[in-house]
Design a protein around this motif. Structure first.
Motif, short mmCIF file in Angstrom:
data_model
loop_
_atom_site.label_atom_id
_atom_site.label_comp_id
_atom_site.label_asym_id
_atom_site.label_seq_id
_atom_site.Cartn_x
_atom_site.Cartn_y
_atom_site.Cartn_z
N ARG A 1 0.84 -1.19 0.00
CA ARG A 1 0.00 0.00 0.00
C ARG A 1 0.88 1.24 0.00
NH1 ARG A 1 -3.10 0.40 4.97
NH2 ARG A 1 -4.35 1.96 3.88
N VAL A 2 0.42 2.25 -0.78
CA VAL A 2 1.07 3.56 -0.81
C VAL A 2 0.05 4.56 -0.28
CG1 VAL A 2 2.16 5.32 -2.23
CG2 VAL A 2 2.47 2.90 -2.79
N GLY B 1 -0.87 8.50 1.42
CA GLY B 1 -0.53 9.90 1.61
C GLY B 1 -1.60 10.58 2.45
N GLY C 1 2.92 13.57 0.08
CA GLY C 1 3.51 12.34 0.59
C GLY C 1 3.62 11.24 -0.44
N VAL C 2 2.80 11.27 -1.50
CA VAL C 2 2.84 10.20 -2.51
C VAL C 2 2.97 10.77 -3.92
CG1 VAL C 2 1.55 8.52 -1.16
CG2 VAL C 2 0.33 10.18 -2.54
N GLU C 3 3.32 12.07 -4.02
CA GLU C 3 3.36 12.67 -5.35
C GLU C 3 4.41 12.02 -6.24
OE1 GLU C 3 5.71 14.97 -2.35
OE2 GLU C 3 3.62 14.35 -2.56
N ALA D 1 4.97 8.88 -6.50
CA ALA D 1 4.46 7.60 -7.00
C ALA D 1 3.25 7.75 -7.89
CB ALA D 1 4.11 6.68 -5.82
N LEU D 2 2.83 8.99 -8.18
CA LEU D 2 1.62 9.23 -8.94
C LEU D 2 1.93 9.82 -10.30
CD1 LEU D 2 -0.68 10.76 -6.16
CD2 LEU D 2 -0.80 8.46 -7.12
N CYS E 1 -6.95 7.18 -6.89
CA CYS E 1 -6.67 7.15 -5.45
C CYS E 1 -7.99 7.03 -4.71
CB CYS E 1 -5.94 8.42 -5.00
SG CYS E 1 -4.31 8.65 -5.72
N GLU F 1 -5.07 6.60 -0.30
CA GLU F 1 -4.40 5.35 -0.70
C GLU F 1 -4.34 5.27 -2.21
OE1 GLU F 1 -4.93 0.49 -0.31
OE2 GLU F 1 -6.23 1.84 0.83
N LEU F 2 -3.16 4.94 -2.74
CA LEU F 2 -2.98 4.81 -4.18
C LEU F 2 -3.71 3.58 -4.69
CD1 LEU F 2 -1.58 5.78 -6.77
CD2 LEU F 2 0.39 4.39 -6.14
N THR G 1 -3.29 2.21 -11.23
CA THR G 1 -2.49 3.14 -12.00
C THR G 1 -3.00 3.24 -13.45
OG1 THR G 1 -0.94 1.36 -12.52
CG2 THR G 1 -0.44 2.74 -10.60
#
Length: 534
Positions: A19-20, A22, A36-38, A40-41, A47, A87-88, A91
């Protein structure tokens, strides 16, 4: 039960290994800013933002600003605040269509909304935002498609893999025209996308206009006008993804979308929220970039595949057919059908303006005889349209122009041909024959008459041929009757009255010169007593 188990297994396989997570840093309008997750996006990723009550709202990444990711929700933002967990998710959003989806109604995520139970999932994923196939890998547009509507089949013939636009203002009959095509078409599958429709009209279209017969071989994607712009935009992408699935399995698909304008409006809302400057009438450059990516996904498939025949409606803003979206879509598609409000007000449906509509596969898809029939009808319509104002005012006198007289005679017959009820269906060949009959372009067939002697016609003809066969001096061609000639055109009216002719010589009556008689009378008056002297 077995299908539910298959769906559960498919969902378990798509669960990520980690899990990713932010956090929400700001909320402004329709935008959610997260941090926090930019790293990985990327744009287009999904999301899940958890609200205060624990429920999750699915969002999509639409841009980045100041090292923060900008998200837009597929639902409402109530209950989301700073610090909420993000949560990511997927994709690359995908859908798993199946043959059993025919006859069902789904939303922009491919989830059933008709209350008929869960949907079966196929084995092959289809990206929702897929790229159009390359031009060289496609087959050519070929073969007519029967839409069941006389005006479309005859004057605006559509081929398999062609993309046509239906341009009209609100309330002119776009949805009714689509429902007639869906019900009467000879295509294998119909995929209907209702983008930004009124909630009341969506069910009416499915139950009343489309009907059981049309729904049986159709898939309907619905996103009503009250849903967020991301849902309306994704409904258009979902419509094309389902069409691509049936095309790849070898089906000829009729893809209908109502309307492309609401897709463009949804993309405009998204772009303006991110901060993209408008270009024309509030529409951003991204809108004009997304239109060809969406519309080019329709068309013929590759070798061994079917085709996607696209019919896209365009809601013309203020009945202005040169507004930005109409102008852009008209340049992308392979033809356009114009629905005229003035014709609809006269009670003629479908309200297609034949002279302003065009199919770019014509006349190449027709034979010579069909092209002559259509060309003749168009010439008559154009002649009548040029003189329509004078005819309505009564300023035109019959006999002034033979071509106008001819157009006046045939115009009511062509108008009656173009009129068609919702439940009425006319096949492709029937339309040409009926139009040719109304225009007196069919040769009259001689009727079989009963002879006076009471014998059948065949025996009488055989008896008449026996002497001809016995006489060797009679030519063989004389025994054959010449083919019947086409019926003559209607009378063009009396000749034009150009007034009395003027002659240089004096007019004579009964061999006498009238001018000479007048001079004699004048001379007698002058010679009489009391007459005036010269």
């Amino acid at each position: 039960m077995f299908q539910i188990g298959r769906n559960i297994v498919a969902e378990l396989r798509r669960i990520p290994d980690y899990r990713v997570v932010g956090r929400v840093t700001a909320v402004l309008g329709l935008l959610v800013e997260i941090g926090g997750v930019e790293g990985a996006l990327s744009v287009g990723d999904r999301c899940k933002v958890k609200r205060r009550d624990g429920k999750a709202v699915i969002c999509e990444v639409v841009g980045f600003r100041n090292e923060r990711a900008l998200l837009m929700p597929f639902g409402i933002l109530d209950g989301i605040g700073i610090g909420c967990e993000v949560e990511l998710g997927d994709t690359q959003p995908q859908v798993y269509p199946d043959e059993s989806w025919l006859g069902r109604v789904v939303n922009a995520f491919g989830e059933p909304v008709d209350g008929k139970g869960p949907l079966s999932e196929g084995n092959r994923p289809y990206p929702i935002r897929n790229m159009p196939p390359s031009a060289h890998s496609r087959q050519r547009v070929a073969g007519k498609i029967d839409l069941g509507i006389r005006a479309m089949n005859t004057f605006l013939t559509c081929c398999r893999g062609q993309r046509m636009g239906i341009f009209a203002g609100s309330g002119v009959g776009k949805s009714s025209l689509l429902s007639m095509m869906t019900r009467h078409t000879t295509s294998d599958v119909s995929v209907v996308g209702l983008i930004g429709e009124r909630g009341r009209e969506a069910r009416e279209f499915i139950e009343d206009d489309l009907g059981e017969e049309g729904l049986r071989r159709s898939v309907v994607v619905v996103a009503t006008s009250d849903e967020p712009p991301l849902m309306r935009r994704q409904a258009a992408y979902m419509t094309m993804a389902l069409s691509e699935y049936f095309r790849d399995v070898g089906r000829d698909v009729l893809c209908m979308m109502d309307s492309v304008t609401r897709f463009a409006m949804a993309q405009r809302e998204i772009s303006l929220s991110v901060g993209e400057p408008p270009a024309s009438k509030g529409y951003t450059p991204t809108v004009f970039a997304e239109l060809p990516r969406l519309l080019e996904r329709a068309g013929p498939g590759g070798p061994g595949q079917g085709s996607i025949t696209g019919l896209f409606t365009v809601l013309v803003d203020g009945d202005d057919h040169n507004e930005p979206i109409s102008d852009a879509v008209r340049g992308i598609l392979d033809g356009h059908v114009v629905l005229d409000r003035a014709i609809a007000e006269q009670g003629r449906y479908p309200a297609i303006n034949i002279l302003r509509s065009v199919s770019r596969t014509m006349p190449g898809c027709n034979n010579e005889q069909e092209n002559q029939i259509v060309s003749r009808a168009r010439q008559l319509l154009a002649t009548y349209e040029d003189m329509a104002e004078l005819i309505r005012l009564g300023a035109y006198r019959k006999g002034t122009d033979p071509k106008v007289d001819e157009a006046i005679h045939y115009f009511p017959l062509i108008e009656e041909f173009l009129k068609q009820r919702k439940t009425e269906c006319t096949r492709l060949n029937e339309g040409y024959v009926e139009l040719a009959r109304r225009l007196d372009l069919l040769a009259e067939q001689p009727e079989e008459q009963t002879p006076a002697n009471g014998q059948p016609a065949a025996q009488t003809e055989q008896a008449a041929q026996q002497p001809a066969a016995a006489s060797p001096q009679q030519p063989a061609a004389a025994a054959e009757m010449p083919a019947a000639r086409p019926a003559p055109p209607p009378s063009t009216g009396p000749k034009i009255n150009r007034g009395p002719k003027v002659h240089s010589r004096s007019k004579r009556e009964n061999g006498k010169d009238l001018n000479e008689a007048k001079r004699a009378l004048r001379q007698d008056g002058n010679d009489a007593p009391g007459g005036a002297s010269e």
